[in-house]
Design a protein around this motif. Sequence first.
Motif, short mmCIF file in Angstrom:
data_model
loop_
_atom_site.label_atom_id
_atom_site.label_comp_id
_atom_site.label_asym_id
_atom_site.label_seq_id
_atom_site.Cartn_x
_atom_site.Cartn_y
_atom_site.Cartn_z
N PHE A 124 0.81 -1.22 0.00
CA PHE A 124 0.00 0.00 0.00
C PHE A 124 0.85 1.27 0.00
O PHE A 124 0.34 2.36 -0.27
CB PHE A 124 -0.92 0.02 1.23
CG PHE A 124 -1.75 -1.22 1.39
CD1 PHE A 124 -2.76 -1.51 0.50
CD2 PHE A 124 -1.50 -2.11 2.44
CE1 PHE A 124 -3.53 -2.66 0.64
CE2 PHE A 124 -2.27 -3.25 2.59
CZ PHE A 124 -3.28 -3.53 1.68
N ARG A 127 2.57 6.68 1.91
CA ARG A 127 2.28 8.09 1.63
C ARG A 127 1.04 8.54 2.41
O ARG A 127 0.17 7.72 2.73
CB ARG A 127 2.01 8.29 0.13
CG ARG A 127 3.12 7.82 -0.78
CD ARG A 127 2.75 8.01 -2.25
NE ARG A 127 1.45 7.44 -2.55
CZ ARG A 127 1.24 6.16 -2.82
NH1 ARG A 127 2.27 5.30 -2.81
NH2 ARG A 127 0.04 5.71 -3.10
N LEU A 129 -2.58 9.61 2.98
CA LEU A 129 -3.76 9.30 2.18
C LEU A 129 -4.45 10.59 1.77
O LEU A 129 -4.83 11.40 2.63
CB LEU A 129 -4.71 8.41 2.97
CG LEU A 129 -5.95 7.93 2.23
CD1 LEU A 129 -5.55 7.01 1.07
CD2 LEU A 129 -6.91 7.20 3.18
N PHE A 130 -4.63 10.80 0.44
CA PHE A 130 -5.28 12.00 -0.10
C PHE A 130 -4.58 13.28 0.36
O PHE A 130 -5.21 14.33 0.54
CB PHE A 130 -6.75 12.06 0.30
CG PHE A 130 -7.54 10.84 -0.09
CD1 PHE A 130 -7.51 10.37 -1.40
CD2 PHE A 130 -8.30 10.16 0.86
CE1 PHE A 130 -8.23 9.23 -1.76
CE2 PHE A 130 -9.02 9.02 0.50
CZ PHE A 130 -8.98 8.55 -0.81
N ASP A 136 -1.95 7.33 6.76
CA ASP A 136 -1.20 7.04 5.54
C ASP A 136 -1.83 5.86 4.81
O ASP A 136 -2.78 5.23 5.30
CB ASP A 136 0.29 6.81 5.84
CG ASP A 136 0.54 5.59 6.72
OD1 ASP A 136 -0.19 4.59 6.59
OD2 ASP A 136 1.48 5.63 7.54
N THR A 137 -1.28 5.55 3.64
CA THR A 137 -1.91 4.53 2.80
C THR A 137 -1.82 3.13 3.40
O THR A 137 -2.71 2.31 3.21
CB THR A 137 -1.26 4.53 1.41
OG1 THR A 137 0.18 4.47 1.54
CG2 THR A 137 -1.62 5.79 0.64
N ALA A 140 -4.52 2.89 6.04
CA ALA A 140 -5.81 2.72 5.36
C ALA A 140 -5.95 1.32 4.79
O ALA A 140 -7.03 0.72 4.83
CB ALA A 140 -5.95 3.76 4.25
#
Length: 292
Positions: A124, A127, A129-130, A136-137, A140
Amino acid sequence: MELLLQQVMAGLANGAIYALVALAVVMIYQAIDHLNFAQGEMATFSTFIAWQLIAWGMSYWVAFAVAVALSFIGGVAIERVLFRPLHNAPILASLVGFIALFSILNSADGYLWDYTIKTFPTPFGTRPLFGSALIDTHEAGMIGVTALLLGLLYVFFRGTRLGLAMRAAAANPESARLVGIRVGWMTALGWGMAAAVGAVAGMLIAPVVFLEPNMMLGVLLYGFAGAVLGGLTSPGGAVLGGFAVGVIENVAGTFVPYVGRDLKLTIALIVIVAVLMVRPSGLFGRSAVSRV
């Protein structure tokens, strides 16, 4: 306010792992009425297998699927070989069996892959997220995979004949046998599924805590806390308890004076003791009633 939201989101991500571990603990508890103290070591061993497959060049998701499948088979084998003969043995005998399984798997991890800390990849990324710093990704992804797995398990146990048979065998083995359900094999399948769920938890948390033979000790304690908080007789309650413990320990570690990162593990112990003192059956568990 932003710091609080960040800690809550991070707590939900960690809580997703605690929820999976709590669910695995409850699945085995409902099958044999004992807590599996080796649940974390089973998950760690499966995660090492996935790491080895990835190191040999296998893609992440293929290694993920192979590790989960091998964990399921291993869980069934452990129940058939080690714990089925102990079915009618005293509680102390089963406890010794769990301790032996813990020691064997922990030693095997160190012998086969040594005790150095290893990095485990994440599909994943890490980074924000959005573009938000709240989550972070990978966090998520942990929540998403957990939600998907919990949804599949819900459909399996509620909407399939095998799932209903496993629930019946766990709830009332005597009656289940009278209607032709093979209770022994339902218990073995429960062990296999719990091992597979634990493997997913191990592979999701490994990129965060790094991979080494003792990586699941703290996670298992949080999982126990979630299971006790939600109720050892309630799989759904254990899942909610796992998420709650994740949020509680993260928020407490940030905002409660003198707790910090070093004493966050103590929060799990406080939760366990407090719930056992006030409501031993957990928030969603049912109390055992015996007629005399």
